[in-house]
Design a protein around this motif. Structure first.
Motif, PDB file in Angstrom:
ATOM      1  N   UNK A 315       0.852  -1.193   0.000  1.00  0.00           N
ATOM      2  CA  UNK A 315       0.000   0.000   0.000  1.00  0.00           C
ATOM      3  C   UNK A 315       0.886   1.240   0.000  1.00  0.00           C
ATOM      4  N   UNK A 316       0.713   2.096  -0.980  1.00  0.00           N
ATOM      5  CA  UNK A 316       1.482   3.353  -1.070  1.00  0.00           C
ATOM      6  C   UNK A 316       2.985   3.112  -1.012  1.00  0.00           C
ATOM      7  N   UNK A 317       3.401   2.029  -1.661  1.00  0.00           N
ATOM      8  CA  UNK A 317       4.821   1.720  -1.701  1.00  0.00           C
ATOM      9  C   UNK A 317       5.357   1.046  -0.456  1.00  0.00           C
ATOM     10  N   UNK A 318       4.479   0.711   0.490  1.00  0.00           N
ATOM     11  CA  UNK A 318       4.873   0.050   1.736  1.00  0.00           C
ATOM     12  C   UNK A 318       4.388  -1.401   1.698  1.00  0.00           C
ATOM     13  N   UNK A 345      14.836   0.205   7.423  1.00  0.00           N
ATOM     14  CA  UNK A 345      13.677   0.187   6.539  1.00  0.00           C
ATOM     15  C   UNK A 345      12.447  -0.478   7.143  1.00  0.00           C
ATOM     16  N   UNK A 346      12.581  -1.038   8.356  1.00  0.00           N
ATOM     17  CA  UNK A 346      11.489  -1.830   8.921  1.00  0.00           C
ATOM     18  C   UNK A 346      10.741  -1.084  10.020  1.00  0.00           C
ATOM     19  N   UNK A 369      18.386  -2.118  11.763  1.00  0.00           N
ATOM     20  CA  UNK A 369      17.430  -2.290  10.674  1.00  0.00           C
ATOM     21  C   UNK A 369      16.038  -1.694  10.907  1.00  0.00           C
ATOM     22  N   UNK A 370      15.715  -1.328  12.143  1.00  0.00           N
ATOM     23  CA  UNK A 370      14.334  -0.963  12.458  1.00  0.00           C
ATOM     24  C   UNK A 370      14.188   0.548  12.632  1.00  0.00           C
ATOM     25  N   UNK A 371      13.228   1.086  11.926  1.00  0.00           N
ATOM     26  CA  UNK A 371      12.914   2.514  11.987  1.00  0.00           C
ATOM     27  C   UNK A 371      12.042   2.827  13.202  1.00  0.00           C
ATOM     28  N   UNK A 372      11.113   1.928  13.512  1.00  0.00           N
ATOM     29  CA  UNK A 372      10.216   2.119  14.650  1.00  0.00           C
ATOM     30  C   UNK A 372       9.771   0.762  15.178  1.00  0.00           C
ATOM     31  N   UNK A 373       9.685   0.641  16.498  1.00  0.00           N
ATOM     32  CA  UNK A 373       9.175  -0.561  17.147  1.00  0.00           C
ATOM     33  C   UNK A 373       7.873  -0.189  17.845  1.00  0.00           C
ATOM     34  N   UNK A 399      -1.847  -0.091  16.637  1.00  0.00           N
ATOM     35  CA  UNK A 399      -0.488  -0.384  16.170  1.00  0.00           C
ATOM     36  C   UNK A 399      -0.387  -0.268  14.651  1.00  0.00           C
ATOM     37  N   UNK A 400      -1.359  -0.845  13.939  1.00  0.00           N
ATOM     38  CA  UNK A 400      -1.333  -0.794  12.477  1.00  0.00           C
ATOM     39  C   UNK A 400      -1.580   0.627  11.985  1.00  0.00           C
ATOM     40  N   UNK A 401      -2.491   1.335  12.633  1.00  0.00           N
ATOM     41  CA  UNK A 401      -2.751   2.724  12.249  1.00  0.00           C
ATOM     42  C   UNK A 401      -1.491   3.565  12.398  1.00  0.00           C
ATOM     43  N   UNK A 402      -0.782   3.405  13.516  1.00  0.00           N
ATOM     44  CA  UNK A 402       0.464   4.148  13.727  1.00  0.00           C
ATOM     45  C   UNK A 402       1.516   3.743  12.703  1.00  0.00           C
ATOM     46  N   UNK A 403       1.583   2.467  12.373  1.00  0.00           N
ATOM     47  CA  UNK A 403       2.555   1.996  11.376  1.00  0.00           C
ATOM     48  C   UNK A 403       2.306   2.659  10.026  1.00  0.00           C
ATOM     49  N   UNK A 404       1.041   2.829   9.680  1.00  0.00           N
ATOM     50  CA  UNK A 404       0.711   3.476   8.405  1.00  0.00           C
ATOM     51  C   UNK A 404       1.107   4.953   8.422  1.00  0.00           C
ATOM     52  N   UNK A 405       1.003   5.590   9.594  1.00  0.00           N
ATOM     53  CA  UNK A 405       1.395   6.996   9.719  1.00  0.00           C
ATOM     54  C   UNK A 405       2.915   7.145   9.596  1.00  0.00           C
ATOM     55  N   UNK A 406       3.654   6.239  10.227  1.00  0.00           N
ATOM     56  CA  UNK A 406       5.113   6.342  10.276  1.00  0.00           C
ATOM     57  C   UNK A 406       5.806   5.865   9.007  1.00  0.00           C
ATOM     58  N   UNK A 407       5.151   5.015   8.238  1.00  0.00           N
ATOM     59  CA  UNK A 407       5.811   4.391   7.086  1.00  0.00           C
ATOM     60  C   UNK A 407       5.886   5.326   5.885  1.00  0.00           C
TER      61      UNK A 407
END
Length: 444
Positions: A315-318, A345-346, A369-373, A399-407
């Motif tokens: 989704x949107x390149x993610x 990138x993760x 390797x992790x951008x956000x946990x 968690x998924x909503x925040x991941x979409x914001x941060x990605x």
């Protein structure tokens, strides 16, 4: 079935009436036994089946101290029950033989067994081994800790059995004599069940005790037998071993005993951990007649298992991956290592019940390797404390909503919890399905 004739006069108790316990009961009934059935729960799963199909059986549902376990000759216990439960320990001390369904299977079976344990990757390896053997023309059965209970497999005449075995199953198994056996890897898990990490490792290593061929992982010294003895060994690993990965004609290949065998691109699923799984399969199946074409067909058609680094969507390149089966730290490290690029990138979603494991082993992988946990669940605070890249949320939706914001374009969002799901879900499958639902919900 000679062993069954030897115990016809024995008083047998089936302890634990989950999926495994009910399978044991069905098998014993089919062989003319009338076991006693015991469960600590007043209304265990399977009780309705018993009432309908075997109302004549003596049962005890409730406090195990009142179950008179010591009056049994043999107790066949479900793997979910620790042998340290006082009533079980007392029965053992009283001379009662306590075994599991795998041990009963081993005492009856006469066909070759490929046995697989390890902290991570077991289900993928046994499923791929099953597919390869089937492609090679063998009549093969798959079971144990995956799919079908082992005793149910005895109802048909198979050429070979491929068994996934947990440490809990191995704790009550002494007679299994695999044609090949492996401990794929070892990382901290189930420390709420074992006295120490070493006790957990020793449980895993017991799979080698009577194996004809031992398969070790050169990348994990903990998979090596304590006493090598004279049992033949073969090895697999990323860069070293009888089966390893190396460049050949400009492409990475599976190397089998010094020779380029197949390009890793033959395997339909990607990722270093999947390549290692394929190498493990090749080593395990070396006692069997399988040619290159049969391997190529099986590997090219293998699309992996659900909830195991499973691609969900882009989704949107993610890209979004569901690895809900990563219920311990080692599995999460393997997932991160497999999907990571050179940069951070993760975005990893993790949390749940850590089962007492040391989460600090994740630190170097998160740092590199992790951008956000993104953390949620019972031990979210403990997990979040290992890095300043962490975010706390209340549930999967947040968690998924925040991941979409941060990605951002090119990032990967990975569900790899490093924890069990029992604090919030019935099992890891339900957790993974919820992740997929949240990912596929209306995009931000």
């Amino acid at each position: 079935m000679q062993y069954l004739n030897e115990i016809k006069s024995k008083q047998i108790t089936v302890l634990g009436l989950g999926v495994t316990g009910l399978g044991i009961v069905r098998f014993l009934l089919s062989q003319g036994f009338t076991p006693k059935v015991v469960d600590s729960r007043a209304n265990p799963p399977g009780i309705d089946w018993l009432k309908e199909h075997a109302p004549m059986l003596n049962t005890h549902f409730g406090n195990l101290d009142d179950a008179a376990l010591s009056s049994s000759d043999i107790i066949i216990v479900s793997p979910g029950l620790s042998l340290k439960i006082p009533a079980i320990a007392h029965a053992i001390n009283s001379g009662v033989e306590v075994i599991g369904d795998v041990e009963l299977f081993a005492r009856i079976n006469t066909k070759p067994v490929v046995a697989v344990t390890g902290s991570n990757g077991k289900s993928t390896v046994v499923t791929l081994a099953y597919e390869v053997l089937k492609e090679a023309g063998y009549k093969v059965a798959l079971g144990g800790n995956i799919g079908t209970a082992v005793l149910d497999l005895l109802s048909d005449d198979f050429d070979v059995y491929v068994l996934e075995l947990s440490s809990f199953q191995l704790d009550t198994t002494t007679s299994l004599k695999p044609i090949s056996a492996t401990v794929l890897n070892v990382s901290e898990d189930h420390l709420d069940r074992y006295d120490s990490y070493q006790a957990y490792i020793d449980s895993k290593l017991s799979i080698y005790n009577s194996a004809e061929l031992i398969v070790v992982n050169t990348d994990d010294i903990q998979t090596y037998p304590i006493n090598s003895g004279v049992t033949p060994q073969v090895s697999f690993g990323a860069q070293h071993g009888d089966y390893h990965l190396a460049p050949h004609n400009g492409e990475t290949h599976f190397i089998v005993k010094g020779e380029a065998f197949l390009a890793v691109s033959t395997l339909a699923v990607v990722g270093k951990h999947n390549y290692l799984n394929a190498l493990a399969v090749m080593a395990l199946l070396s006692p069997f007649e399988v040619n290159k074409k049969q391997y190529k067909n099986a590997l090219s058609q293998f699309n992996g298992l659900a909830h195991r680094c499973q691609f969900v969507a882009e989704q949107n390149g993610v890209k979004y991956f569901n690895d809900s089966k990563a219920t311990n730290v080692g599995a999460t490290i393997a997932a991160i290592d497999s999907l990571a690029s050179d940069g951070e990138n993760l975005i990893v979603i993790a949390g749940g019940d850590s089962k007492g494991a040391d989460l600090n082993a994740l630190k170097p992988y998160i740092k590199q390797h992790v951008k956000a946990l993104i953390c949620f669940g019972k031990d979210a605070n403990e997990l979040a404390a290992i890095t300043n890249k962490s975010y706390l949320t209340n549930n999967m939706e947040e968690a998924v909503t925040l991941a979409k914001v941060l990605s951002r374009n090119g990032n990967i969002v990975l569900l790899a919890p490093a924890c069990a799901s029992i604090d919030m879900y019935n099992n890891y499958m339900q957790r993974g399905e919820h992740f997929v639902e949240c990912v596929m919900a209306e995009q931000l």
